[in-house]
Design a protein around this motif. Structure first.
Motif, PDB file in Angstrom:
ATOM      1  N   SER A   1      24.933 -13.419 -12.387  1.00  0.00           N
ATOM      2  CA  SER A   1      24.555 -13.794 -11.136  1.00  0.00           C
ATOM      3  C   SER A   1      24.261 -12.721 -10.026  1.00  0.00           C
ATOM      4  O   SER A   1      23.196 -12.768  -9.570  1.00  0.00           O
ATOM      5  CB  SER A   1      25.345 -15.005 -10.412  1.00  0.00           C
ATOM      6  N   ILE A   2      25.229 -11.834 -10.245  1.00  0.00           N
ATOM      7  CA  ILE A   2      24.900 -10.724  -9.225  1.00  0.00           C
ATOM      8  C   ILE A   2      23.750  -9.852  -9.659  1.00  0.00           C
ATOM      9  O   ILE A   2      23.221  -9.454  -8.631  1.00  0.00           O
ATOM     10  CB  ILE A   2      26.495  -9.889  -9.398  1.00  0.00           C
ATOM     11  N   ARG A   3      23.744  -9.669 -10.916  1.00  0.00           N
ATOM     12  CA  ARG A   3      22.676  -8.884 -11.432  1.00  0.00           C
ATOM     13  C   ARG A   3      21.113  -9.566 -11.009  1.00  0.00           C
ATOM     14  O   ARG A   3      20.210  -8.897 -10.594  1.00  0.00           O
ATOM     15  CB  ARG A   3      22.662  -8.600 -12.650  1.00  0.00           C
ATOM     16  N   ILE A   4      21.038 -10.810 -11.042  1.00  0.00           N
ATOM     17  CA  ILE A   4      20.032 -11.717 -10.791  1.00  0.00           C
ATOM     18  C   ILE A   4      19.563 -11.675  -9.448  1.00  0.00           C
ATOM     19  O   ILE A   4      18.565 -11.357  -8.887  1.00  0.00           O
ATOM     20  CB  ILE A   4      20.016 -13.008 -11.219  1.00  0.00           C
ATOM     21  N   ILE A   5      20.623 -11.775  -8.752  1.00  0.00           N
ATOM     22  CA  ILE A   5      20.680 -12.126  -6.966  1.00  0.00           C
ATOM     23  C   ILE A   5      20.266 -10.507  -6.317  1.00  0.00           C
ATOM     24  O   ILE A   5      19.422 -10.631  -5.361  1.00  0.00           O
ATOM     25  CB  ILE A   5      21.694 -12.758  -6.440  1.00  0.00           C
ATOM     26  N   TYR A   6      21.136  -9.871  -6.700  1.00  0.00           N
ATOM     27  CA  TYR A   6      21.088  -8.530  -5.893  1.00  0.00           C
ATOM     28  C   TYR A   6      20.402  -7.392  -6.576  1.00  0.00           C
ATOM     29  O   TYR A   6      19.979  -6.181  -6.042  1.00  0.00           O
ATOM     30  CB  TYR A   6      22.575  -8.051  -5.672  1.00  0.00           C
ATOM     31  N   TYR A   7      20.107  -7.435  -7.658  1.00  0.00           N
ATOM     32  CA  TYR A   7      19.466  -6.500  -8.741  1.00  0.00           C
ATOM     33  C   TYR A   7      18.081  -7.035  -9.234  1.00  0.00           C
ATOM     34  O   TYR A   7      17.321  -6.268  -9.894  1.00  0.00           O
ATOM     35  CB  TYR A   7      20.283  -5.860  -9.723  1.00  0.00           C
ATOM     36  N   ASN A   8      17.682  -8.202  -8.885  1.00  0.00           N
ATOM     37  CA  ASN A   8      16.201  -8.812  -8.962  1.00  0.00           C
ATOM     38  C   ASN A   8      15.998  -8.734 -10.792  1.00  0.00           C
ATOM     39  O   ASN A   8      14.884  -8.417 -11.127  1.00  0.00           O
ATOM     40  CB  ASN A   8      15.233  -7.897  -8.280  1.00  0.00           C
ATOM     41  N   HIS A   9      17.056  -8.794 -11.486  1.00  0.00           N
ATOM     42  CA  HIS A   9      16.770  -8.934 -12.801  1.00  0.00           C
ATOM     43  C   HIS A   9      16.268 -10.429 -13.295  1.00  0.00           C
ATOM     44  O   HIS A   9      16.508 -11.253 -12.615  1.00  0.00           O
ATOM     45  CB  HIS A   9      18.254  -8.697 -13.682  1.00  0.00           C
ATOM     46  N   LYS A  10      15.493 -10.380 -14.238  1.00  0.00           N
ATOM     47  CA  LYS A  10      14.737 -11.486 -14.671  1.00  0.00           C
ATOM     48  C   LYS A  10      15.973 -12.605 -15.556  1.00  0.00           C
ATOM     49  O   LYS A  10      16.939 -12.112 -16.027  1.00  0.00           O
ATOM     50  CB  LYS A  10      13.814 -11.301 -15.814  1.00  0.00           C
ATOM     51  N   PHE A  11      15.756 -13.630 -15.241  1.00  0.00           N
ATOM     52  CA  PHE A  11      16.724 -14.919 -15.471  1.00  0.00           C
ATOM     53  C   PHE A  11      15.984 -15.377 -16.950  1.00  0.00           C
ATOM     54  O   PHE A  11      14.988 -15.768 -17.027  1.00  0.00           O
ATOM     55  CB  PHE A  11      16.862 -16.052 -14.725  1.00  0.00           C
ATOM     56  N   TYR A  12      16.736 -15.495 -17.971  1.00  0.00           N
ATOM     57  CA  TYR A  12      16.317 -16.005 -19.382  1.00  0.00           C
ATOM     58  C   TYR A  12      17.397 -17.132 -19.510  1.00  0.00           C
ATOM     59  O   TYR A  12      18.561 -17.149 -19.490  1.00  0.00           O
ATOM     60  CB  TYR A  12      16.561 -15.116 -20.523  1.00  0.00           C
ATOM     61  N   PHE A  13      16.900 -18.341 -19.897  1.00  0.00           N
ATOM     62  CA  PHE A  13      17.690 -19.659 -20.158  1.00  0.00           C
ATOM     63  C   PHE A  13      18.580 -19.547 -20.996  1.00  0.00           C
ATOM     64  O   PHE A  13      19.550 -20.005 -21.335  1.00  0.00           O
ATOM     65  CB  PHE A  13      16.664 -20.772 -20.320  1.00  0.00           C
ATOM     66  N   ASN A  14      18.153 -18.602 -22.190  1.00  0.00           N
ATOM     67  CA  ASN A  14      18.808 -18.726 -23.605  1.00  0.00           C
ATOM     68  C   ASN A  14      20.080 -17.853 -23.414  1.00  0.00           C
ATOM     69  O   ASN A  14      20.952 -17.650 -24.169  1.00  0.00           O
ATOM     70  CB  ASN A  14      18.023 -18.189 -24.832  1.00  0.00           C
ATOM     71  N   ILE A  15      20.192 -17.463 -22.171  1.00  0.00           N
ATOM     72  CA  ILE A  15      21.180 -16.358 -22.048  1.00  0.00           C
ATOM     73  C   ILE A  15      22.629 -17.034 -21.775  1.00  0.00           C
ATOM     74  O   ILE A  15      23.638 -16.591 -21.982  1.00  0.00           O
ATOM     75  CB  ILE A  15      21.076 -15.471 -20.752  1.00  0.00           C
ATOM     76  N   ILE A  16      22.457 -18.355 -21.032  1.00  0.00           N
ATOM     77  CA  ILE A  16      23.487 -19.065 -20.953  1.00  0.00           C
ATOM     78  C   ILE A  16      24.154 -19.542 -22.277  1.00  0.00           C
ATOM     79  O   ILE A  16      25.611 -19.434 -22.695  1.00  0.00           O
ATOM     80  CB  ILE A  16      23.329 -20.422 -20.339  1.00  0.00           C
ATOM     81  N   THR A  17      23.580 -20.004 -23.462  1.00  0.00           N
ATOM     82  CA  THR A  17      23.768 -20.147 -24.444  1.00  0.00           C
ATOM     83  C   THR A  17      24.549 -18.869 -25.334  1.00  0.00           C
ATOM     84  O   THR A  17      25.354 -19.118 -25.874  1.00  0.00           O
ATOM     85  CB  THR A  17      22.520 -20.853 -25.417  1.00  0.00           C
ATOM     86  N   PHE A  18      23.905 -17.852 -25.105  1.00  0.00           N
ATOM     87  CA  PHE A  18      24.424 -16.512 -25.514  1.00  0.00           C
ATOM     88  C   PHE A  18      25.826 -16.381 -24.904  1.00  0.00           C
ATOM     89  O   PHE A  18      26.534 -15.779 -25.847  1.00  0.00           O
ATOM     90  CB  PHE A  18      23.334 -15.527 -25.301  1.00  0.00           C
TER      91      PHE A  18
END
Length: 426
Positions: free
Chosen positions: A131-148
């Motif tokens: 979450s920190i990487r996505i919110i503050y570092y603008n990394h792209k979110f992938y849905f399958n990452i949660i399962t992984f």
């Protein structure tokens, strides 16, 4: 100092294990083996605060990873910020471990529950970092990452569970071997004790005869009879007492041989002493059909070579508490509390029994003194338990004992023992 060494060693192990990793979808985000090492370390060292460990590990792995990158690819200022979210992963893991596992003995006893909670801690900590990487570092979110991430948490927690299960069964094998050795030793010691008990039983008849002859001599002297035999009777009594003394010296020598260095165990951890004590006291409660509840609060574990003396102290205090049952209150509640102070250990035994009157409290440590009298059978307690406790605490451990009590309010015994008198290195 011992805790500091543990934390330092654990931090180094976790940091090194962080170098075994795989990169996934997000840049600079790694799945490492460090959390396996951290979970094992926190489980095996319950005296270490998980939050402190999480903080030290977070900065250690951050610094280590940054140095490795600089040595490999040269200086890059962006890397300093890119690796920062990993710090929050370990801190959050430490907080969650402390909150849900650290002080809950159930999770340490039941490895299946421990597996579930470490999976939760691992997964949640990764979610925070992502979450920190996505919110503050603008990394792209992938849905399958949660399962992984959930799969990774399950795999790493499974690794911890497997290692701990192997250690558990290994310890059981070692313990079984030690129990077999102690059982053989116990049989040998029992044989020796029985032979000494034979001499003690034999001397009881001699003591009865000496008492009879002594009283007969007393009557003769009082009534002025058989004055010609007074001297010979006195010599005979003195001779018999001397023979009894010699035989008891032999008995004492035999008992001392049992307890000398040839038969001593090296030592035990305090948690094992308490485990044995609880088991034996529960058997005593069941055997005597008592309405007693014992609860234990244990501080940090330590190793001691004076386990027999400690067991004797606790057993006598608990047995003393058993005899203080106030039937009008129903169940007798007994608490055994251990606290590690700065330079000494504090052991408290607290009950809600009948209590002790102000008149009696100053005599309770005197040999032979007892308030436990069964008026139906005429049985009087020997009154040696508390006297023995005080003697062992003061003379063997160089400590001191305090007691607080009042009639109808229960009793509290507090024992203070210096660290250097009870703790030894294994």
């Amino acid at each position: 100092m011992a805790k500091f060494k543990k934390i330092f060693l654990g931090t180094m192990i976790v940091t090194i294990s962080s170098q075994f990793y795989i990169d996934i979808l997000l840049s600079d985000f790694r799945i490492t083996c460090a959390i396996i090492a951290l979970g094992l370390f926190l489980y095996l060292n319950e005296d270490i605060n998980p939050i402190i460990m999480g903080i030290t590990v977070s900065f250690s792995t951050y610094i280590w990873r940054t140095i490795i990158h600089f040595l490999t690819y040269g200086f890059d200022a962006k890397i300093i910020g890119a690796y920062t979210p990993e710090i929050f992963f370990y801190i959050v893991y430490g907080i969650l471990f402390w909150k849900f596992i650290h002080k809950r003995s159930l999770f340490r006893v039941n490895l299946n529950l421990f597996f579930l909670m470490t999976t939760f801690c691992d997964f949640t900590s990764n979610i925070v970092e992502i979450s920190i990487r996505i919110i503050y570092y603008n990394h792209k979110f992938y849905f399958n990452i949660i399962t992984f991430l959930l799969l990774v948490a399950l795999i790493r927690s499974s690794a911890v569970w497997i290692i701990l299960t192997i250690l558990k069964y290994y310890k059981m094998l070692i313990l079984k071997s030690e129990h077999e050795k102690r059982y053989r030793k116990l049989l040998w010691l029992t044989m020796i004790l029985k032979s000494e008990m034979y001499w003690m039983d034999k001397n009881m008849d001699k003591i009865e005869k000496v008492m009879t002859n002594s009283y007969k001599l007393f009557e003769d002297i009082r009534d002025g009879r058989n004055s010609d035999n007074w001297a010979s009777s006195s010599v005979k009594i003195a001779s018999d007492v001397h023979e009894i003394k010699k035989e008891y010296e032999l008995v004492l020598r035999g008992v001392q041989e049992i307890t000398n260095n040839r038969y001593k165990d090296n030592g035990m951890y305090f948690k094992d002493i308490i485990s044995i004590l609880e088991e034996k006291m529960q058997n005593e409660i069941k055997y005597k059909n008592l309405h007693v509840k014992i609860s234990v609060e244990r501080g940090h574990d330590f190793y001691t070579d004076k386990h027999y003396q400690l067991m004797s102290i606790f057993r006598n205090l608990l047995m003393n508490a058993f005899e203080a049952i106030d039937e009008s209150k129903g169940t007798l509640d007994i608490k055994l509390i251990h606290k590690s102070l700065k330079s000494e250990h504090l052991f408290k035994v607290i009950d809600n029994g009948k209590g002790i009157s102000k008149e009696d409290i100053e005599f309770i440590f005197s040999p032979g003194f007892s308030t436990k009298i069964d008026y139906e059978t005429g049985y009087i307690n020997r009154g040696l338990g508390l006297s023995l406790v005080k003697d062992v605490v003061e003379n063997h451990f160089k400590g001191y004992i305090e007691v607080e009590s009042s009639l109808g309010s229960g009793t509290s015994f507090s024992i203070y023992i210096p660290n250097n008198e009870i703790e030894v290195s294994k």
